[in-house]
Every structure is written in structure tokens, then in C-alpha cells.
Design an enzyme around this catalytic site. Structure first.
Site, PDB file in Angstrom:
ATOM      1  N   CYS A  24    -108.403  41.822 -50.327  1.00  0.00           N
ATOM      2  CA  CYS A  24    -109.598  42.075 -49.538  1.00  0.00           C
ATOM      3  C   CYS A  24    -109.810  43.588 -49.474  1.00  0.00           C
ATOM      4  O   CYS A  24    -108.862  44.359 -49.315  1.00  0.00           O
ATOM      5  CB  CYS A  24    -109.534  41.549 -48.124  1.00  0.00           C
TER       6      CYS A  24
ATOM      7  N   GLU B   7     -93.723  40.590 -70.279  1.00  0.00           N
ATOM      8  CA  GLU B   7     -94.944  41.298 -69.903  1.00  0.00           C
ATOM      9  C   GLU B   7     -96.111  40.870 -70.796  1.00  0.00           C
ATOM     10  O   GLU B   7     -97.231  40.668 -70.323  1.00  0.00           O
ATOM     11  CB  GLU B   7     -94.685  42.818 -69.972  1.00  0.00           C
TER      12      GLU B   7
ATOM     13  N   TRP C   2    -110.559  38.085 -50.718  1.00  0.00           N
ATOM     14  CA  TRP C   2    -109.633  37.279 -51.512  1.00  0.00           C
ATOM     15  C   TRP C   2    -109.127  36.231 -50.532  1.00  0.00           C
ATOM     16  O   TRP C   2    -108.389  36.549 -49.604  1.00  0.00           O
ATOM     17  CB  TRP C   2    -108.483  38.145 -52.036  1.00  0.00           C
TER      18      TRP C   2
ATOM     19  N   HIS D 194     -82.708  26.722 -76.760  1.00  0.00           N
ATOM     20  CA  HIS D 194     -82.229  25.926 -75.619  1.00  0.00           C
ATOM     21  C   HIS D 194     -83.381  25.236 -74.899  1.00  0.00           C
ATOM     22  O   HIS D 194     -83.267  24.888 -73.733  1.00  0.00           O
ATOM     23  CB  HIS D 194     -81.439  26.814 -74.654  1.00  0.00           C
TER      24      HIS D 194
ATOM     25  N   GLU E 270    -102.681  35.876 -67.605  1.00  0.00           N
ATOM     26  CA  GLU E 270    -103.491  36.252 -66.442  1.00  0.00           C
ATOM     27  C   GLU E 270    -104.924  36.595 -66.790  1.00  0.00           C
ATOM     28  O   GLU E 270    -105.811  36.402 -65.980  1.00  0.00           O
ATOM     29  CB  GLU E 270    -102.840  37.374 -65.628  1.00  0.00           C
TER      30      GLU E 270
ATOM     31  N   LYS F 278     -99.535  39.174 -69.398  1.00  0.00           N
ATOM     32  CA  LYS F 278    -100.867  39.745 -69.669  1.00  0.00           C
ATOM     33  C   LYS F 278    -101.775  38.671 -70.243  1.00  0.00           C
ATOM     34  O   LYS F 278    -102.917  38.522 -69.830  1.00  0.00           O
ATOM     35  CB  LYS F 278    -100.789  40.882 -70.684  1.00  0.00           C
TER      36      LYS F 278
ATOM     37  N   LYS G 252    -105.646  42.849 -57.047  1.00  0.00           N
ATOM     38  CA  LYS G 252    -104.834  43.975 -57.510  1.00  0.00           C
ATOM     39  C   LYS G 252    -103.735  44.310 -56.506  1.00  0.00           C
ATOM     40  O   LYS G 252    -102.664  44.777 -56.874  1.00  0.00           O
ATOM     41  CB  LYS G 252    -105.760  45.173 -57.697  1.00  0.00           C
TER      42      LYS G 252
ATOM     43  N   ARG H 151    -109.723  44.355 -55.327  1.00  0.00           N
ATOM     44  CA  ARG H 151    -108.826  43.839 -54.285  1.00  0.00           C
ATOM     45  C   ARG H 151    -109.125  42.388 -53.932  1.00  0.00           C
ATOM     46  O   ARG H 151    -108.357  41.738 -53.210  1.00  0.00           O
ATOM     47  CB  ARG H 151    -108.963  44.691 -53.017  1.00  0.00           C
TER      48      ARG H 151
ATOM     49  N   ASN I 128    -108.727  42.806 -43.425  1.00  0.00           N
ATOM     50  CA  ASN I 128    -107.863  42.602 -44.592  1.00  0.00           C
ATOM     51  C   ASN I 128    -106.472  42.305 -44.044  1.00  0.00           C
ATOM     52  O   ASN I 128    -105.944  43.105 -43.284  1.00  0.00           O
ATOM     53  CB  ASN I 128    -107.858  43.885 -45.441  1.00  0.00           C
ATOM     54  N   GLY I 129    -105.916  41.150 -44.405  1.00  0.00           N
ATOM     55  CA  GLY I 129    -104.579  40.801 -43.921  1.00  0.00           C
ATOM     56  C   GLY I 129    -104.563  39.364 -43.452  1.00  0.00           C
ATOM     57  O   GLY I 129    -105.432  38.565 -43.819  1.00  0.00           O
TER      58      GLY I 129
HETATM   59  C1  F6R Z   1     -99.986  41.847 -63.400  1.00  0.00           C
HETATM   60  C2  F6R Z   1     -99.968  42.571 -62.165  1.00  0.00           C
HETATM   61  C3  F6R Z   1     -99.161  42.034 -61.049  1.00  0.00           C
HETATM   62  C4  F6R Z   1     -98.542  43.175 -60.228  1.00  0.00           C
HETATM   63  C5  F6R Z   1     -97.869  42.609 -58.969  1.00  0.00           C
HETATM   64  C6  F6R Z   1     -97.163  43.687 -58.169  1.00  0.00           C
HETATM   65  O1  F6R Z   1    -100.760  42.486 -64.371  1.00  0.00           O
HETATM   66  O2  F6R Z   1    -100.608  43.578 -62.028  1.00  0.00           O
HETATM   67  O3  F6R Z   1     -98.189  41.150 -61.485  1.00  0.00           O
HETATM   68  O4  F6R Z   1     -97.619  43.855 -61.019  1.00  0.00           O
HETATM   69  O5  F6R Z   1     -98.822  41.996 -58.165  1.00  0.00           O
HETATM   70  O6  F6R Z   1     -98.058  44.662 -57.750  1.00  0.00           O
HETATM   71  P1  F6R Z   1     -97.590  46.112 -57.330  1.00  0.00           P
HETATM   72  O7  F6R Z   1     -97.031  46.762 -58.544  1.00  0.00           O
HETATM   73  O8  F6R Z   1     -98.826  46.781 -56.845  1.00  0.00           O
HETATM   74  O9  F6R Z   1     -96.558  45.946 -56.269  1.00  0.00           O
END
Ligand code: F6R
Length: 612
Positions: free
Chosen positions: A2, A485, A74, A508, A492, A489, A607, A27, A100-101
Site C-alpha cells: 500500500c 533466482e 494491496w 531425485h 513472478e 524471476k 514491492k 507498493r 498502510n499496514g
Molecule cells: C522478487 C522480489 C521479492 C523480494 C522480497 C524481499 O523479485 O523482489 O522476492 O526480494 O519480497 O523484499 P526485500 O528485499 O525488500 O526485503
């Protein structure tokens, strides 16, 4: 999660708040709303969907007013819908709130308020808070700031809130606990936001509201108190952020821009920290603990998502060079276990945003148990750097695309520097070895540049596999976190199901999935596990899997077997993650674009994950 924006001053509030919400859309983007105050009273506009939907909805309406609050959501409590969008109003409709929260005890409070005759118009926890403020004000006959202060003492959970009052149209009340809030200070105006991005074009002077603080803001004045009523002297800080950093700069998406920024961001991350000719690493942020590092028992890395993957790379490097045992933990699991932590442990918390709720809770727990806490964070002034004993900023610059790219490589760069720094302190590495490694590391940004040159080829490969429903990513050593990773990517942003595995683990279980339809991406660069990875590729080919291999430039062996090979420059194994990640980022980007996905704002994601 949010985003919140507020404005009070002499300008029209709507364009400022709307633009601010667009900046904060990373956000949360399932619904948005704005409340404005003008001489005819308070006007609220809210809509499910993105900020652009709200903009269109309100296009023909009167949007005058020099005080306003806005929110991009969000969803936590209540589905994304018009009625659950913020701002929410009190029972008498005079107070409005953005939040937000999460208000954790909202259900009990709601029941009590319903008994007192309150009627709720949404399913949100936020609406309960504004009804509570109204109820307290009514019963106690006190001013709004005091009523908010008392209400906040009754709620548990996390919040950053801004409240507007029709009966006091010259003021806003803001407060925070556990969710970020920045106040921009102008001449005859104030700006409030979840981060500094909506503020930067109006003023560079900001106040980071601290946890447990509440502010009364008029256009010419600001009063900050703690929730226990003690008045605070605000600290005005100057922002380092630049407006250009928040724009796409000619790229189609923020994610692509951020992928291409990596030669620069990795360089910025190393600037002033490595001295290749002397074989020396300097990390000012943790130098106070240089002596302590000689005698620590263990390092525990806590993080979530992509940051956790960076942590796994850190584990390899710290154990290899500094010979300190490392454990890498998901913050969300760690915080709810009863882990054994001692004063001789160092906990490294990694977070791009510096606001991730689980990572913050893990830090607090480790702190209570006596560990020394280091942070690796990208956002200056965020909550995590404030909670830690010491830390190292990644200096990647604002990352707007929800999928983390340049923040990941910057985190890996910091962890590489930390591994070398600790090795230097403990004497587990010779100066000549450090000279050799740092000289190579210094040139990694140029190699990242070369890795980016495969973009056209990666686009062609993306075209071939874009319609797959599943995809496997395999690697060994530091290639394993890179594989994780790469899979994250892809899933997501393109919504293709993808798994990352250590290559040897394939037999396995995952091997059962391999068919002609299944792309398998291998990290098959020339390093200590090269031969073993080649055997794993053969196992996949024997089952007709489609192999895409990330290989070292000039490779001939893997080329004989793989369907597609993408080259990256040769480098020491320690630096492989910084290079091998690049083609995987581009692969997921192109596939997502080809599938028509919203690359910068993938569905259901945010984010900054400020809820657990
Ligand atoms: C994936 C991504 C998330 C963040 C995770 C932690 O691309 O961005 O998996 O890595 O939400 O976020 P931070 O690093 O802000 O604690």
C-alpha cells in the site's frame, strides 16, 4: 504494501496526490482512492484497479482543493473493490483515513463499535480505526490529534496513517508504527508519503517519521509527538534521490531499465570500498565491528525472496573465503522458530526495501537474544537500517520494477565485499590473493556490460519457449542460487511455473517432469562443477528435454548438447552469480513481454512486503 500520499499547502492537491500514487504504485495496485477538501467539504473518489482507472473515473469531476490524501492498495482485509478502497470514512463521514499496514485486533474493536451503533461500509481493518477515532473523540470531547493518539494506543499491528477532518479543514494528522512514512517540508506546504518518491520534485527536505510518532500538520506548521505525548524535535534531512532515477529513461519498462543499469549499480556499490592495488576492502558501515569479526562463531543470514537468494550466494562466499560457518534462513520461518542464537553470532539481514515485516521481526528477535545485527539494504533511511547495529548500503538506486534485478546483484556485490572483508580481518586470505580477486572484481561491471550484449539472442530463445507451462532451472555451487533466482524471476513476471534446483538433485524427483515440452535452463559455466553439470545436461537430453545453457564465452562442449547457448564472459567462480544472473533476468523479461504480462507490476505482488 500500500502506498499513501498526503498534501497540505497552497497548490491544487489532486495532481500532486495522483502523481504521487503513480510513483507508489509499485507498493500495491489493486485499487486506489483520493479524498480532497475544498470549501464545499470533503470529496472522495475511489476505484478498484490501477491509479489510471481512478484518474479516468474522476476525469470529469470537480477536483479542487489544497488538502488531499490518497492511497494505492494491496489488499489484506477485504477483496479489491470500490468499497474496500481507501480512503475510508468514520460513521459520521467527517473523518477520512488512508492506511498502510494491518490492524490486528480490528475484529474485536469492530464488534464493540457495532454495539455502539457504528455501521461499516467496507470489510477492511482500516475503517475500524477511523470509527474508533470518531468514537473516542465523541466520548472524550477532545481534539482530533488527541483522539488519534488514544485510538492508536488501543490498536495492535502496523500502520502508517493519514487522517483528514471536515470540521478542521486546515490540518492533517499522520502517524506510523512499523510502516514507513516520510514528510516533505516545503515553504507553506507539507507532503506526506510512504517513501520519498512522490516528494522529490517539490522539496529535498524531509523528515522520516519515527515508529510510535504522531504528527499534526498544517500548511505552515508541524508538531510531532510520541504516542506517550512527549513532543519531539523533528530532524530535517536532505534527500539524495534525483528525479531522473524515478523515470524510465527511454526503456519500455522499469525492469528493463534496471537490468541495464547493473554495470553502473555494481560499480556504485563497490565505489570507495575496494582497493585492488593494495588488496584491501573497506566497509565503513561495519568497521566498528572489525575486531569482533575475528572471533565470531557463526553468521546467520535472514531475508525473504530474492534477497534470500543473495544470502545463499553470501553463504558460499563467506564460508569459502572467511571460513566462518553461515546459515541462511527465511526470515518468516526463523522468527517463529526458537533458534539458538548467542552473543557470538552475527546476523546479516538483507532487504532491498528495508521494510519487509518478516525480516524486521527476525532482526528484533535476534537482537533480543544478544546477536550483533548487520543490515544490507538499498533504501537509505528505511526501517531495517535503523534497527541494525551496523550495515552496508547497496547503493543500487531506486528499484521501481516489482521484480528485483539490480538490487539482487548489488546485494551479491556487498556480500562478496563482506566475505573478502571478513577474510581480511580473520587472516584467511593472503594479500596477493585479494589483489588478484579485487582486480578482477573491479572489472566485473564491464563483463556485465558484455553479458547484456546477448539480449537479441535471448529474445530469440524467449520466442521459442514463451508458451511453455513449466520450466526448470539447474545449477551447482553458486550456480544453484542463480538457478533459484532465475526461476523466481520467470514465475513472478510471466506466470510460467518454474522451479530452481541444485543440478544434482534433479534425479531425485524433478527428472520425472522432463519431456520434449520442458525447457531446462542450466548454469553451465566453466568452473569447478562444469564436468558434473555436463553429465546433468546429458541426462536431460537423453529424456528429450529442451536445454538452454548459460555458458562461458568460447565454450565448445556444452554447445554440442544444448539446444540454445547463451554466453557470458569468463570469470572467477566467486563472481559467476553477478554475470550468470543477467541473461536469466533478460529471459524472464522478454518472455513476460511476449506473453502480454505487466512486467513492472505483476499480479498479486507488491514491492515492499510490510505484512507477514
Ligand atoms: C522478487 C522480489 C521479492 C523480494 C522480497 C524481499 O523479485 O523482489 O522476492 O526480494 O519480497 O523484499 P526485500 O528485499 O525488500 O526485503
Amino acid at each position: 504494501m500500500c502506498g499513501i500520499v498526503g498534501y497540505i499547502g497552497f497548490r491544487e492537491a489532486w495532481p500532486i496526490v495522483l502523481k504521487g500514487l503513480k510513483r507508489l504504485e509499485y507498493r500495491g495496485y489493486d485499487s486506489a482512492g483520493i479524498a480532497l477538501m475544498n470549501n464545499t467539504g470533503q470529496h472522495i473518489y475511489k476505484k478498484a484497479g490501477k491509479v489510471a482507472v481512478l484518474e479516468e473515473f474522476a476525469a470529469a469531476q470537480d477536483k479542487s482543493g489544497t488538502i488531499g490524501i490518497g492511497h494505492t492498495r494491496w489488499a489484506t482485509h477485504g477483496a479489491p473493490s470500490d468499497r474496500n478502497s481507501h480512503p475510508h470514512t468514520s460513521n459520521n463521514h467527517k473523518l477520512s483515513i488512508i492506511h498502510n499496514g494491518i490492524i490486528e485486533n480490528y475484529a474485536t474493536l469492530k464488534e464493540e463499535l457495532i454495539e455502539r451503533g457504528h455501521e461499516f461500509k467496507s470489510d477492511t481493518d482500516t475503517e475500524v480505526l477511523i470509527h474508533l477515532v470518531e468514537e473516542i473523540q465523541k466520548i472524550e470531547q477532545i481534539d482530533l490529534m488527541e483522539a488519534v493518539r488514544l485510538a492508536l494506543q488501543e490498536v495492535s499491528g502496523a500502520y502508517a496513517i493519514v487522517i483528514m477532518d471536515q470540521d478542521n479543514p486546515d490540518r492533517l494528522i499522520a502517524a506510523r508504527k512499523g510502516s514507513p512514512m516520510v514528510i516533505g517540508v516545503g515553504a507553506g506546504e507539507y507532503f506526506i508519503a510512504s517513501d520519498a518518491t512522490p516528494i522529490i520534485e517539490y522539496t529535498k527536505n524531509v523528515i522520516y517519521l519515527k515508529d510510535g510518532e504522531i504528527a499534526l500538520i498544517t500548511k505552515n506548521d508541524l508538531l510531532i509527538k510520541q504516542l506517550d505525548n512527549v513532543v519531539q524535535t523533528p530532524l530535517i534531512q536532505e534527500l539524495e534521490l534525483k528525479l531522473e532515477m524515478l523515470e524510465k529513461g527511454g526503456f519500455d519498462h522499469f525492469m528493463l531499465k534496471e537490468i541495464y543499469e547493473q554495470p553502473r549499480s555494481i560499480k556504485d556499490c563497490m565505489r570507495g570500498r575496494i582497493y585492488p592495488q593494495e588488496g584491501k576492502v573497506q566497509l565503513g558501515g561495519i568497521k566498528e565491528f572489525a575486531e569482533k569479526l575475528k572471533n565470531i562463531d557463526r553468521i546467520i543470514i535472514v531475508a525473504c525472496g530474492t534477497s534470500w537468494h543473495a544470502g545463499l550466494v553470501g553463504e558460499y562466499l563467506i564460508e569459502e573465503y572467511a571460513r566462518i560457518p553461515v546459515e541462511v534462513e527465511y526470515a518468516s520461518e526463523f522468527r517463529y522458530r526458537n533458534p539458538i542464537i548467542t552473543e557470538k553470532d552475527v546476523v546479516i539481514a538483507i532487504s532491498q526495501s528495508g521494510e519487509t515485516a518478516d525480516t524486521m521481526a527476525a532482526i528484533e528477535m535476534a537482537k533480543e537474544r544478544g546477536a550483533t545485527i548487520f543490515g544490507i539494504c538499498n533504501v537509505a533511511g528505511a526501517s531495517i537500517p535503523r534497527l541494525t547495529d551496523a550495515g552496508v548500503y547497496t547503493h543500487a538506486g531506486p528499484e521501481i520494477g516489482v521484480a528485483s534485478t539490480k538490487a539482487f546483484t548489488a546485494q551479491v556485490t556487498v556480500l562478496t565485499l563482506m566475505a573478502f572483508y571478513m577474510a581480511q580481518q580473520k587472516g584467511t586470505i593472503t594479500t596477493s590473493k585479494l589483489i588478484e580477486l579485487l582486480t578482477e572484481l573491479d572489472h566485473i561491471p564491464e563483463k556485465v556490460e558484455l553479458a547484456l550484449e546477448s539480449n537479441d539472442l535471448i529474445k530469440e530463445v524467449s520466442e521459442k519457449i514463451k508458451d511453455s507451462t513449466n520450466c526448470l532451472f539447474l545449477g551447482r555451487g553458486t550456480g544453484f542460487p542463480v538457478a533459484l533466482e532465475g526461476a523466481l524471476k520467470l514465475k513472478e513476471i510471466s506466470y510460467i511455473h518454474a522451479e530452481g534446483y541444485p543440478a544434482a538433485e534433479m534425479k531425485h524427483g524433478p527428472i520425472a517432469l522432463i519431456t520434449e515440452e520442458m525447457p531446462v535452463v542450466f548454469i553451465a559455466t566453466q568452473n569447478s562443477s562444469y564436468e558434473k553439470v555436463i553429465s546433468n545436461i546429458q541426462e536431460v537430453k537423453a529424456r528429450k528435454g529442451k536445454v538452454i545453457a548459460i555458458v562461458t564465452a568460447g565454450d565448445t562442449e556444452v554447445k554440442k548438447m544444448a539446444d540454445y547457448c547463451i554466453e557470458i564472459p569468463d570469470a572467477n567462480e566467486a563472481f559467476l552469480p553477478l554475470l550468470a544472473t543477467i541473461p536469466l533476468q533478460l529471459l524472464s523479461y522478454h518472455i513476460a513481454v511476449m506473453r502480454g504480462c505487466n512486467v513492472d507490476q505483476p499480479r498479486n505482488l507488491a514491492k515492499s512486503v510490510t505484512v507477514e
